[in-house]
Write a protein that holds these residues in place. Structure first.
Motif, mmCIF file in Angstrom:
data_model
loop_
_atom_site.group_PDB
_atom_site.id
_atom_site.type_symbol
_atom_site.label_atom_id
_atom_site.label_comp_id
_atom_site.label_asym_id
_atom_site.label_seq_id
_atom_site.Cartn_x
_atom_site.Cartn_y
_atom_site.Cartn_z
ATOM 1 N N GLY A 1 -1.205 12.523 5.043
ATOM 2 C CA GLY A 1 -2.565 12.972 5.315
ATOM 3 C C GLY A 1 -3.654 12.200 4.595
ATOM 4 N N GLN A 2 -3.283 11.103 3.967
ATOM 5 C CA GLN A 2 -4.254 10.303 3.214
ATOM 6 C C GLN A 2 -4.357 8.894 3.798
ATOM 7 O OE1 GLN A 2 -5.908 11.629 0.476
ATOM 8 N NE2 GLN A 2 -4.881 13.550 0.971
ATOM 9 N N GLY A 3 -5.368 8.182 3.340
ATOM 10 C CA GLY A 3 -5.477 6.780 3.689
ATOM 11 C C GLY A 3 -4.611 5.943 2.758
ATOM 12 N N PRO A 4 -4.224 4.752 3.189
ATOM 13 C CA PRO A 4 -3.413 3.881 2.325
ATOM 14 C C PRO A 4 -4.161 3.516 1.048
ATOM 15 C CG PRO A 4 -3.388 3.114 4.600
ATOM 16 C CD PRO A 4 -4.445 4.160 4.511
ATOM 17 N N TYR B 1 0.844 -1.179 0.000
ATOM 18 C CA TYR B 1 0.000 0.000 0.000
ATOM 19 C C TYR B 1 0.888 1.240 0.000
ATOM 20 C CZ TYR B 1 -4.170 -2.753 1.094
ATOM 21 O OH TYR B 1 -5.215 -3.638 1.042
ATOM 22 N N LEU C 1 4.662 7.024 2.418
ATOM 23 C CA LEU C 1 4.964 5.878 3.289
ATOM 24 C C LEU C 1 4.462 4.625 2.575
ATOM 25 C CD1 LEU C 1 5.889 4.887 6.145
ATOM 26 C CD2 LEU C 1 3.493 5.120 6.839
ATOM 27 N N PHE D 1 -4.147 0.762 -2.218
ATOM 28 C CA PHE D 1 -3.703 -0.572 -2.614
ATOM 29 C C PHE D 1 -2.872 -0.501 -3.893
ATOM 30 C CE2 PHE D 1 -3.948 -5.109 -2.903
ATOM 31 C CZ PHE D 1 -4.165 -5.423 -4.235
ATOM 32 N N GLN E 1 0.843 5.219 1.153
ATOM 33 C CA GLN E 1 0.118 6.198 1.957
ATOM 34 C C GLN E 1 0.796 7.559 1.825
ATOM 35 O OE1 GLN E 1 -0.141 5.522 6.231
ATOM 36 N NE2 GLN E 1 -2.018 6.718 6.365
ATOM 37 N N LEU F 1 3.625 0.806 2.802
ATOM 38 C CA LEU F 1 3.271 -0.183 3.814
ATOM 39 C C LEU F 1 3.130 -1.560 3.189
ATOM 40 C CD1 LEU F 1 0.558 1.961 5.592
ATOM 41 C CD2 LEU F 1 2.712 1.254 6.628
ATOM 42 N N PHE G 1 -0.002 -5.095 9.255
ATOM 43 C CA PHE G 1 0.859 -4.140 8.570
ATOM 44 C C PHE G 1 2.230 -4.034 9.234
ATOM 45 C CE2 PHE G 1 -1.699 -1.995 5.388
ATOM 46 C CZ PHE G 1 -2.982 -2.386 5.730
#
Lengths: 114, 113
Positions: free
Chosen positions: A40-43, A35, A88, A45, A37, A90, A105
């Motif tokens: 300030g955002q969501g991960p 993932y 980032l 896919f 990220q 993940l 994770f």
């Protein structure tokens, strides 16, 4: 029992370069997902590997590629880095068939592209 | 387009107060997950909700799932400072149980002493 481990923890690259990130899944897990990220955002896919093959892919360009090894560990490769690839990254692992358990994770690799 | 929306995006609350975070999703799914993320850290699983009407509780947090309304809630009771973090809901949209999660935008919670 080691959880999901990722390396390196931080990385600084220049635009146009290539990068490889590594992940070892939690013991007993055979599926690895990656993932991205952004701050300030969501991960989001990227893709998923099982039995050394890419099984699903998100909306990411071909510059993003991966690999899974026989020991279930995985690599994420990004070619021709762009500033927008700074994020980032993940890694998450799971056990095929154990659908009642959530993804586990790792701590992530912070990639900065300058 | 598949969407998972959370609200509020930011939440500042006093210790001891109650509040609810909402997670709406636009696709059919019976699997919804809540995660917590502290600054600079990874995602920690909080709840796994696998069926309509599922309710899970852990300490001051309670999560529920309404698959017909495509809505999940995360309720915080008597907030404490240690709950300050970003909370994400995620929906598993894979058709074969292969863990393709779509994450919400996150709710950044700050609990003030």
């Amino acid at each position: 029992d080691a959880g999901v481990t990722q390396s390196p923890t931080h990385l600084i690259k220049t635009r146009g370069q290539q990068v490889t990130l590594r992940c070892s899944p939690k013991s007993g897990h055979d599926t690895v997902s990656w993932y991205q990220q952004a701050l300030g955002q969501g991960p989001q896919f990227i893709f998923q590997y099982y039995e050394e093959e890419e099984r699903q892919r998100g909306n990411f360009p071909d510059r993003f590629s991966g690999h899974q090894f026989p020991n279930y560990s995985s690599e994420l490769n990004v070619n021709a880095l762009l500033l927008g690839d700074s994020a980032l990254y993940l890694c998450a692992s799971s056990e095929t068939g154990n659908w009642d358990s959530p993804l586990h994770f790792g701590n992530g690799t912070r990639l900065t592209v300058t | 387009e598949l969407k998972v929306e959370q609200n509020p995006l930011f939440l500042s609350m006093q210790e001891g107060k109650n509040y609810t975070i909402y997670c709406n999703y636009s696709t059919t799914s019976d699997r919804l997950y809540w995660y917590r993320q502290d600054p600079g850290k990874s995602l920690e699983s909080l709840f796994v909700l696998l069926s309509n009407g599922a309710v899970k509780q852990e300490g001051r947090l309670m999560a529920s799932l309404d698959t017909k309304a495509r809505l999940s809630t995360l309720h915080i009771t008597a907030a404490v400072h240690d709950l300050s973090a970003t909370y994400f809901c995620a929906v598993d949209i894979s058709t074969s149980g292969t863990y393709k999660y779509i994450f919400g935008t996150g709710t950044r919670l700050k609990v003030l002493a």
